[in-house]
Design a protein around this motif. Structure first.
Motif, mmCIF file in Angstrom:
data_model
loop_
_atom_site.group_PDB
_atom_site.id
_atom_site.type_symbol
_atom_site.label_atom_id
_atom_site.label_comp_id
_atom_site.label_asym_id
_atom_site.label_seq_id
_atom_site.Cartn_x
_atom_site.Cartn_y
_atom_site.Cartn_z
ATOM 1 N N ASP A 53 2.243 4.721 31.848
ATOM 2 C CA ASP A 53 3.257 6.042 32.091
ATOM 3 C C ASP A 53 3.057 6.952 30.854
ATOM 4 O OD1 ASP A 53 4.889 4.802 29.914
ATOM 5 O OD2 ASP A 53 6.822 5.033 31.171
ATOM 6 N N GLY A 86 12.542 9.392 30.454
ATOM 7 C CA GLY A 86 12.361 8.051 31.381
ATOM 8 C C GLY A 86 11.007 7.812 31.642
ATOM 9 N N TYR A 125 8.480 -6.970 33.581
ATOM 10 C CA TYR A 125 7.742 -5.937 32.971
ATOM 11 C C TYR A 125 7.413 -5.926 31.527
ATOM 12 C CZ TYR A 125 7.948 -0.957 31.677
ATOM 13 O OH TYR A 125 7.888 0.283 31.110
ATOM 14 N N ARG A 172 13.061 -5.518 35.195
ATOM 15 C CA ARG A 172 13.137 -4.981 36.233
ATOM 16 C C ARG A 172 11.964 -4.116 36.459
ATOM 17 N NH1 ARG A 172 12.761 -0.164 33.605
ATOM 18 N NH2 ARG A 172 13.279 -0.220 31.450
ATOM 19 N N GLY A 219 9.672 -0.805 36.324
ATOM 20 C CA GLY A 219 9.805 0.454 35.676
ATOM 21 C C GLY A 219 9.894 1.477 36.816
ATOM 22 N N ASP A 220 10.385 2.688 36.301
ATOM 23 C CA ASP A 220 10.567 3.817 37.090
ATOM 24 C C ASP A 220 10.160 4.777 36.075
ATOM 25 O OD1 ASP A 220 11.455 5.917 38.417
ATOM 26 O OD2 ASP A 220 13.415 5.286 38.640
ATOM 27 N N GLU A 253 6.894 3.316 37.169
ATOM 28 C CA GLU A 253 5.892 2.606 37.657
ATOM 29 C C GLU A 253 6.106 1.791 38.860
ATOM 30 O OE1 GLU A 253 7.763 3.045 34.612
ATOM 31 O OE2 GLU A 253 6.376 2.481 32.927
HETATM 32 N N1 GLY Z 1 9.200 4.052 32.948
HETATM 33 C C1 GLY Z 1 9.798 3.097 31.748
HETATM 34 C C2 GLY Z 1 10.770 2.501 32.283
HETATM 35 O O1 GLY Z 1 11.127 2.222 33.374
HETATM 36 O O2 GLY Z 1 11.335 1.648 31.193
#
Ligand code: GLY
Ligand code: AMP
Length: 420
Positions: free
Chosen positions: A211, A225, A268, A286, A288-289, A291
């Motif tokens: 990311d 984020g 993760y 969890r 990733g966001d 990802e």
């Molecule tokens: N993109 C990083 C996270 O979700 O921690």
């Protein structure tokens, strides 16, 4: 099956998108959801960190399977409450989620499991923390022990910066999260994320990603984020992934099981790779966001079967059906993010492109009111696409991003630069 997903970001939209494509899904409810999720599932207001409220909701709606997206309900024990009430749940117990919720706990597990990671010290007062940084020198990494929404890590270039960070943390800059502090060796190399499912015994890799954490082009400016991501991560070759699995992830899972707190759910692992050797930076309990958005784009409907098998402790018999493809997502954020930004600005043009198995506009902070989609968060949309090459995925993702009519939003134009 009646399925409930907890969460309302881009991650949960991509999970919902994968789940509804699976014929085993009869009904999907997402709580709280967002304007994009509402186009493919029912959304419900619910306090997702309140275990009894979630159990009551699941009972009232005859839910068969619950997928928990964010870390806060996991750390609050919502998976425990659901399991105790007899629900099948995808997401670790609070005891296992400590792998994300406490950095000191993770370092201790790594030491017991002999998993390669940065050298560290763990402190509950400023004087001994400062003595440690004096002895180690700079650069050095100062971390609040607890959950700090991704903000509790300071890379100190000088001893003065390190001492200031220590003072800030013990003065409560990160609330309770900074009551204890972990200080780590600064690792160099290239970072990548490795995603595996664990059912308490078996471990199944489901993809790699990278990311872009910084807000600005060329990976500059404040941390966010995540402003975009792509999968697979070229730096995480099969050989390095195998090393990470055998030396870091499997020993960690074995240590968790040995302590009577087996880990079940997606793990993760943030890795630092240098000279072909992976070391652990951190674990998250969890997806990733953003990802998750690229992983779901590549896995499609089978993602549901994988999560279901994981929750039922059946990973040993499961294979991932890999396609030789690439996915990339571009985050559209409100101008000002990650600082102050305006809420309620109108987004147009969202209905103009086709969503299909090659491209999808995942929503994060959006709300629908009076027939209009408005931005109600910092990270608002994820233009996501899949292709035979990373370049093709990138071209498709940027074509989507460009077609959005949102003068109050912005996105980085260089997502994927490192890999291309
Ligand atoms: N993109 C990083 C996270 O979700 O921690
Ligand atoms: P974390 O919340 O632990 O993932 O840290 C956030 C980011 O800080 C990571 O993604 C890395 O870029 C960086 N970081 C954390 N720990 C270290 C370390 N020991 N050495 C170098 N960079 C680090």
């Amino acid at each position: 099956m009646n399925i409930l997903i907890l969460g309302g970001g881009g991650r949960e939209h991509s999970l919902a998108w994968a789940v509804v494509q699976n014929p085993k899904c009869d009904r999907l409810i997402v709580a709280p959801g967002n304007a994009g999720i509402a186009q493919i599932a029912d959304c419900a207001a619910l306090d997702i960190e309140d275990g009894s409220a979630v159990v009551d909701f699941a009972q009232a709606h005859s839910i068969d399977f619950v997928i928990i997206g964010p870390e806060a309900p996991l750390a609050a024990g919502v998976a425990d409450r659901l399991s105790e009430a007899g629900f099948l749940v995808f997401g670790p117990s609070a005891a296992a989620a400590k792998l994300e919720a406490s950095k000191a706990f993770t370092k201790e597990i790594c030491a017991a499991a002999n998993a390669p990671t940065a050298a560290y010290g763990h402190f509950s007062d400023a004087a001994s923390a400062k003595a440690y940084v004096q002895a180690q020198g700079a650069p050095i990494v100062i971390k609040a022990d607890g959950l700090a929404a991704g903000k509790g890590v300071i890379i100190a270039e000088t001893l003065a910066e390190a001492e200031a960070a220590i003072d800030d943390m013990f003065a409560g800059a990160f609330g309770g999260a900074g009551a204890e502090v972990v200080i780590e060796e600064f690792m160099t190399g290239e970072e990548a994320s490795f995603f595996v499912l664990c059912d308490g015994t078996d471990v199944l890799p489901i993809g790699t990603a990278q990311d872009h954490k910084r807000v600005g082009e060329g990976d500059t400016g404040p941390n966010t984020g995540g402003m975009g991501a792509y999968s697979p991560a070229p730096v995480l070759t099969d050989a390095i992934a195998q090393k990470a699995l055998e030396r870091i992830i499997k020993p960690t899972m074995a240590e968790m099981a040995r302590r009577g707190t087996p880990y079940k759910g997606v793990l993760y692992a943030g890795l630092m790779i240098e000279d072909g050797e992976p070391r652990l930076v951190e674990y998250n309990c969890r997806f990733g966001d953003p990802e998750c958005q690229v992983l779901m784009m590549r896995l499609g409907a089978q993602a549901f079967d994988l999560m279901h098998a994981c929750a039922e402790d059946r990973l040993a018999g499961v294979r991932v059906n890999w396609a030789d493809d690439h996915a990339l997502t571009v985050v559209l954020a409100a101008k000002g993010y990650p600082g102050a930004y305006e809420k309620g600005t109108v987004i147009r043009g969202l209905r103009d492109f086709s969503d299909d198995s090659f491209q999808m506009m995942f929503h994060a902070g959006t709300t629908e009111s009076g027939g209009q989609i408005t931005a109600t968060g910092g990270r608002v949309l994820n233009a996501t696409a899949r292709g035979a090459t990373l370049q093709q995925a990138r071209d498709r993702a940027y074509a989507q991003a460009e077609s959005v009519d949102w003068p109050d939003g912005f996105y980085r134009s260089d997502i994927g630069w490192r890999a291309l």
